[in-house]
Scaffold this active site. Structure first.
Site, PDB file in Angstrom:
ATOM      1  N   SER A 157      36.194   1.096 -37.433  1.00 47.47           N
ATOM      2  CA  SER A 157      36.925   0.464 -38.765  1.00 47.47           C
ATOM      3  C   SER A 157      38.257   0.051 -38.115  1.00 47.47           C
ATOM      4  CB  SER A 157      37.179   1.710 -39.431  1.00 47.47           C
ATOM      5  OG  SER A 157      37.916   1.288 -40.610  1.00 47.47           O
ATOM      6  N   TYR A 181      40.584  10.148 -41.955  1.00 48.03           N
ATOM      7  CA  TYR A 181      39.246   9.294 -41.818  1.00 48.03           C
ATOM      8  C   TYR A 181      39.509   8.536 -40.494  1.00 48.03           C
ATOM      9  CZ  TYR A 181      36.445   5.262 -42.222  1.00 48.03           C
ATOM     10  OH  TYR A 181      35.289   4.263 -42.097  1.00 48.03           O
ATOM     11  N   LYS A 185      37.485   8.073 -36.682  1.00 46.06           N
ATOM     12  CA  LYS A 185      36.911   6.920 -36.116  1.00 46.06           C
ATOM     13  C   LYS A 185      37.639   6.660 -34.641  1.00 46.06           C
ATOM     14  CE  LYS A 185      34.259   5.792 -39.144  1.00 46.06           C
ATOM     15  NZ  LYS A 185      32.698   5.628 -38.907  1.00 46.06           N
TER      16      LYS A 185
HETATM   17  P1  NAD Z   1      27.929   4.525 -46.962  1.00 42.34           P
HETATM   18  O1  NAD Z   1      28.560   5.689 -47.429  1.00 42.34           O
HETATM   19  O2  NAD Z   1      27.368   3.517 -48.058  1.00 42.34           O
HETATM   20  O3  NAD Z   1      26.997   4.602 -46.132  1.00 42.34           O
HETATM   21  C1  NAD Z   1      27.050   5.700 -45.172  1.00 42.34           C
HETATM   22  C2  NAD Z   1      25.571   6.434 -44.987  1.00 42.34           C
HETATM   23  O4  NAD Z   1      25.594   7.629 -44.296  1.00 42.34           O
HETATM   24  C3  NAD Z   1      25.060   7.059 -46.453  1.00 42.34           C
HETATM   25  O5  NAD Z   1      24.045   6.611 -46.935  1.00 42.34           O
HETATM   26  C4  NAD Z   1      25.508   8.618 -46.322  1.00 42.34           C
HETATM   27  O6  NAD Z   1      24.287   9.142 -47.173  1.00 42.34           O
HETATM   28  C5  NAD Z   1      25.008   8.901 -44.863  1.00 42.34           C
HETATM   29  N1  NAD Z   1      25.433   9.753 -44.440  1.00 42.34           N
HETATM   30  C6  NAD Z   1      26.808  10.625 -44.153  1.00 42.34           C
HETATM   31  N2  NAD Z   1      26.801  11.664 -43.692  1.00 42.34           N
HETATM   32  C7  NAD Z   1      25.622  11.898 -43.126  1.00 42.34           C
HETATM   33  C8  NAD Z   1      25.067  12.943 -42.379  1.00 42.34           C
HETATM   34  N3  NAD Z   1      25.963  13.745 -41.948  1.00 42.34           N
HETATM   35  N4  NAD Z   1      23.765  12.778 -41.766  1.00 42.34           N
HETATM   36  C9  NAD Z   1      23.110  11.637 -42.364  1.00 42.34           C
HETATM   37  N5  NAD Z   1      23.543  10.604 -42.972  1.00 42.34           N
HETATM   38  C10 NAD Z   1      24.894  10.772 -43.481  1.00 42.34           C
HETATM   39  O7  NAD Z   1      29.123   3.705 -46.354  1.00 42.34           O
HETATM   40  P2  NAD Z   1      29.158   2.395 -45.590  1.00 42.34           P
HETATM   41  O8  NAD Z   1      30.487   1.485 -46.379  1.00 42.34           O
HETATM   42  O9  NAD Z   1      28.019   1.881 -45.494  1.00 42.34           O
HETATM   43  O10 NAD Z   1      29.777   2.582 -44.146  1.00 42.34           O
HETATM   44  C11 NAD Z   1      28.951   2.742 -42.991  1.00 42.34           C
HETATM   45  C12 NAD Z   1      29.773   3.063 -41.907  1.00 42.34           C
HETATM   46  O11 NAD Z   1      30.740   1.932 -41.594  1.00 42.34           O
HETATM   47  C13 NAD Z   1      30.600   4.467 -41.931  1.00 42.34           C
HETATM   48  O12 NAD Z   1      30.544   4.930 -40.761  1.00 42.34           O
HETATM   49  C14 NAD Z   1      31.899   3.816 -42.399  1.00 42.34           C
HETATM   50  O13 NAD Z   1      33.017   4.698 -41.931  1.00 42.34           O
HETATM   51  C15 NAD Z   1      32.140   2.580 -41.459  1.00 42.34           C
HETATM   52  N6  NAD Z   1      32.908   1.666 -42.308  1.00 42.34           N
HETATM   53  C16 NAD Z   1      32.868   1.288 -43.373  1.00 42.34           C
HETATM   54  C17 NAD Z   1      33.893   0.272 -44.122  1.00 42.34           C
HETATM   55  C18 NAD Z   1      33.718  -0.075 -45.371  1.00 42.34           C
HETATM   56  O14 NAD Z   1      34.641  -0.449 -45.916  1.00 42.34           O
HETATM   57  N7  NAD Z   1      32.765   0.238 -46.360  1.00 42.34           N
HETATM   58  C19 NAD Z   1      34.731  -0.216 -43.106  1.00 42.34           C
HETATM   59  C20 NAD Z   1      34.892   0.093 -41.921  1.00 42.34           C
HETATM   60  C21 NAD Z   1      33.924   1.085 -41.503  1.00 42.34           C
HETATM   61  C1  WQD Z   2      42.605  -3.713 -50.494  1.00 40.28           C
HETATM   62  C2  WQD Z   2      43.596  -4.346 -51.034  1.00 40.28           C
HETATM   63  C3  WQD Z   2      45.105  -2.307 -51.857  1.00 40.28           C
HETATM   64  C4  WQD Z   2      42.323  -0.779 -54.851  1.00 40.28           C
HETATM   65  C5  WQD Z   2      39.856   0.636 -46.760  1.00 40.28           C
HETATM   66  C6  WQD Z   2      40.077   1.520 -45.822  1.00 40.28           C
HETATM   67  C7  WQD Z   2      39.824   1.298 -44.468  1.00 40.28           C
HETATM   68  C8  WQD Z   2      38.185   0.454 -44.486  1.00 40.28           C
HETATM   69  C9  WQD Z   2      38.189  -0.539 -45.522  1.00 40.28           C
HETATM   70  C10 WQD Z   2      36.589   2.097 -43.881  1.00 40.28           C
HETATM   71  C11 WQD Z   2      44.830  -3.302 -50.557  1.00 40.28           C
HETATM   72  C12 WQD Z   2      44.543  -3.060 -52.935  1.00 40.28           C
HETATM   73  C13 WQD Z   2      42.971  -1.424 -53.786  1.00 40.28           C
HETATM   74  C14 WQD Z   2      42.774  -0.986 -56.152  1.00 40.28           C
HETATM   75  C15 WQD Z   2      44.499  -2.512 -55.437  1.00 40.28           C
HETATM   76  N1  WQD Z   2      37.272   1.255 -44.721  1.00 40.28           N
HETATM   77  N2  WQD Z   2      43.906  -2.293 -54.030  1.00 40.28           N
HETATM   78  N3  WQD Z   2      44.019  -1.900 -56.290  1.00 40.28           N
HETATM   79  O1  WQD Z   2      42.680  -0.020 -47.975  1.00 40.28           O
HETATM   80  O2  WQD Z   2      42.500  -2.226 -47.019  1.00 40.28           O
HETATM   81  O3  WQD Z   2      40.997  -0.372 -46.540  1.00 40.28           O
HETATM   82  O4  WQD Z   2      38.640   0.005 -46.583  1.00 40.28           O
HETATM   83  O5  WQD Z   2      36.446   2.153 -43.050  1.00 40.28           O
HETATM   84  O6  WQD Z   2      39.646   2.145 -43.629  1.00 40.28           O
HETATM   85  O7  WQD Z   2      41.535   2.027 -45.741  1.00 40.28           O
HETATM   86  O8  WQD Z   2      40.682  -1.608 -48.721  1.00 40.28           O
HETATM   87  O9  WQD Z   2      39.628  -2.101 -50.833  1.00 40.28           O
HETATM   88  O10 WQD Z   2      41.006  -0.022 -50.627  1.00 40.28           O
HETATM   89  O11 WQD Z   2      42.409  -2.324 -50.790  1.00 40.28           O
HETATM   90  O12 WQD Z   2      45.438  -3.154 -55.635  1.00 40.28           O
HETATM   91  O13 WQD Z   2      42.514  -0.307 -57.136  1.00 40.28           O
HETATM   92  O14 WQD Z   2      43.432  -3.860 -52.384  1.00 40.28           O
HETATM   93  O15 WQD Z   2      46.266  -1.960 -51.612  1.00 40.28           O
HETATM   94  O16 WQD Z   2      45.905  -4.172 -50.731  1.00 40.28           O
HETATM   95  P1  WQD Z   2      41.742  -1.070 -47.554  1.00 40.28           P
HETATM   96  P2  WQD Z   2      40.790  -1.346 -50.267  1.00 40.28           P
END
Ligand code: NAD
Ligand code: WQD
Length: 385
Positions: A157, A181, A185
């Site tokens: 991430s 979190y 990562k």
């Molecule tokens: P999500 O929660 O929709 O998907 C994660 C999946 O993992 C879910 O289906 C959940 O049921 C499953 N899961 C959680 N713990 C588990 C376990 N112990 N065993 C088996 N399954 C398990 O999230 P997403 O947005 O699809 O994210 C996928 C990956 O990408 C995650 O690792 C997340 O940290 C990473 N990521 C997400 C974002 C984002 O903003 N969505 C950004 C950067 C990184």
């Molecule tokens: C986006 C922008 C907020 C909500 C997060 C995680 C990051 C990654 C992606 C997993 C920012 C603003 C948000 C709201 C707002 N996830 N905001 N009102 O914080 O960039 O990243 O998701 O890996 O680790 O930190 O994403 O969607 O929360 O925010 O004004 O109700 O929207 O301040 O500028 P962020 P976000």
């Protein structure tokens, strides 16, 4: 599609050998990929793209934060490719269950999405996050090593960068996550780097996603967060469908074009395609991949107001806004340097915020309550193309 666990009605958490034996049979694609977390938001889109690209996909997911309906819809959207999809309800913290999966099928590579992702919750419950994201990853790596499966794409991430002083943020920037979190990562990345140092047969790609948004253009797959959304776009979407009254903007006095925070929003389909590109890199024997991080973003910065405006345009809905305080720990501006992924993975995001908002609204309007929407059972396995 071969199923085990909740998809076919059973609630057991360990896969049966019979179901797995079926799942590992069949001809067709030459490569089989284990996808942890493949029922989730990004995972479900990636599985669909993998199937379309000719891979066979075996999904393991605990369904902790997802619905088995997502997997069934992937199967329906995949058409004939659905025969190359299997699902097992498995928690990756259960090493024996993972071992059973690996004992029953040979995997050419793993894409590891499974984990928890809510930043605020990780501050409240750090051990839960270390348990899923670190213990789960260690289990997976141990079982992979034991079965000689040494190709991995890991969901990292942009959270590993914390709040960099400048953007574009490139892969060499300091890694200083601000919350548990993000630290899970970074630790998982470090574990991967150590594993590669100990055994150069490993080939590992660490994909650092920026801000994934949007949905599959069909409107059948999308993000369905449980409880109050943590991220901006799912919140905006819930306001648009009438589930919440307004969106609070976390600060409008940043030194940005309109005072609101700037991020790199990326269409989830582009992100999914990034995983196919990463797999191709892992399977390209002419490249010495080692253990390498890549940013997946568009390289463009968009403010909160800009993306909310784009969503209003796409949906025709007015989104009431309330100006609130800055959210602690938020970066002012964060967008990706994408040159490394473009050069080395031959991947570049195709979609802009117009398509992201269009597809997000299509998903929201068809599924206002996500996979629990009243008519969603009608969309179970009967999607027309
Ligand atoms: P999500 O929660 O929709 O998907 C994660 C999946 O993992 C879910 O289906 C959940 O049921 C499953 N899961 C959680 N713990 C588990 C376990 N112990 N065993 C088996 N399954 C398990 O999230 P997403 O947005 O699809 O994210 C996928 C990956 O990408 C995650 O690792 C997340 O940290 C990473 N990521 C997400 C974002 C984002 O903003 N969505 C950004 C950067 C990184
Ligand atoms: C986006 C922008 C907020 C909500 C997060 C995680 C990051 C990654 C992606 C997993 C920012 C603003 C948000 C709201 C707002 N996830 N905001 N009102 O914080 O960039 O990243 O998701 O890996 O680790 O930190 O994403 O969607 O929360 O925010 O004004 O109700 O929207 O301040 O500028 P962020 P976000």
């Amino acid at each position: 599609m071969v199923v085990n666990g909740a998809v076919n009605g059973s609630s057991g958490s360990s896969p049966s050998r019979a179901a797995l034996a079926n799942g590992s049979s069949g001809s067709g694609p030459t490569r089989t990929v284990l996808v942890t977390g493949g029922a989730g938001y990004i995972g479900s889109h990636a599985v669909l793209q993998l199937l379309a690209a000719g891979f066979r996909a075996v999904v393991v997911d605990s369904l902790e934060n997802s619905s088995d309906l997502a997997v069934r819809r992937v199967a329906a959207l995949a058409g004939d490719h659905a025969r190359n999809l299997a699902f097992h309800k498995v928690d990756i913290r259960d090493e024996d269950a993972l071992e059973t999966v690996f004992a029953s099928s040979r995997f050419d590579a793993v894409i590891h999405f499974a984990g928890l992702k809510a930043v605020g919750e990780s501050v409240q419950k750090p051990l839960l996050y270390y348990d899923h994201n670190i213990l789960g990853t260690i289990n997976l790596l141990k079982v992979m090593a034991a079965h000689g499966c040494k190709k991995l794409v890991f969901s990292s991430s942009a959270a590993v960068y914390g709040s960099p002083k400048n953007s574009p943020c490139t892969e060499e920037f300091p890694l200083t996550p601000h919350n548990p979190y993000g630290r899970t990562k970074l630790i998982a990345e470090e574990i991967c780097r150590d594993i590669y140092r100990s055994d150069s047969e490993w080939r590992i790609i660490l994909l650092r996603y920026f801000n994934p948004v949007g949905a599959h253009p069909s409107g059948y797959l999308g993000e369905d967060p449980r409880g109050t959304p943590n991220n901006l776009m799912p919140f905006v979407q819930q306001v648009a469908v009438g589930r919440r009254p307004s969106v609070t903007i976390f600060g409008n006095n940043y030194a940005t074009k309109d005072g609101t925070g700037v991020r790199d929003y990326i269409h989830v389909l582009d992100l999914a395609d990034g995983h196919v590109a990463a797999l191709r890199k892992l399977f390209d024997s002419s490249s010495n991949i080692g253990c390498e991080p890549y940013n997946l973003g568009t390289g463009k910065g968009t403010s909160v107001l800009e993306i909310v405006n784009a969503f209003e345009k796409a949906s025709g809905k007015k989104i009431p806004l309330v100006i609130g305080q800055r959210r602690p720990g938020d970066a002012e501006v964060l967008f990706a340097g994408t040159g490394k992924a473009e050069r080395e993975l031959h991947w570049k995001a195709k979609y802009g915020i117009t398509e992201m908002c269009r597809d997000q609204w299509n998903w929201a309007s068809k599924n206002p309550y996500g996979y629990a929407s009243p008519d969603s059972t009608k969309q179970n396995g009967s999607i027309s193309h």
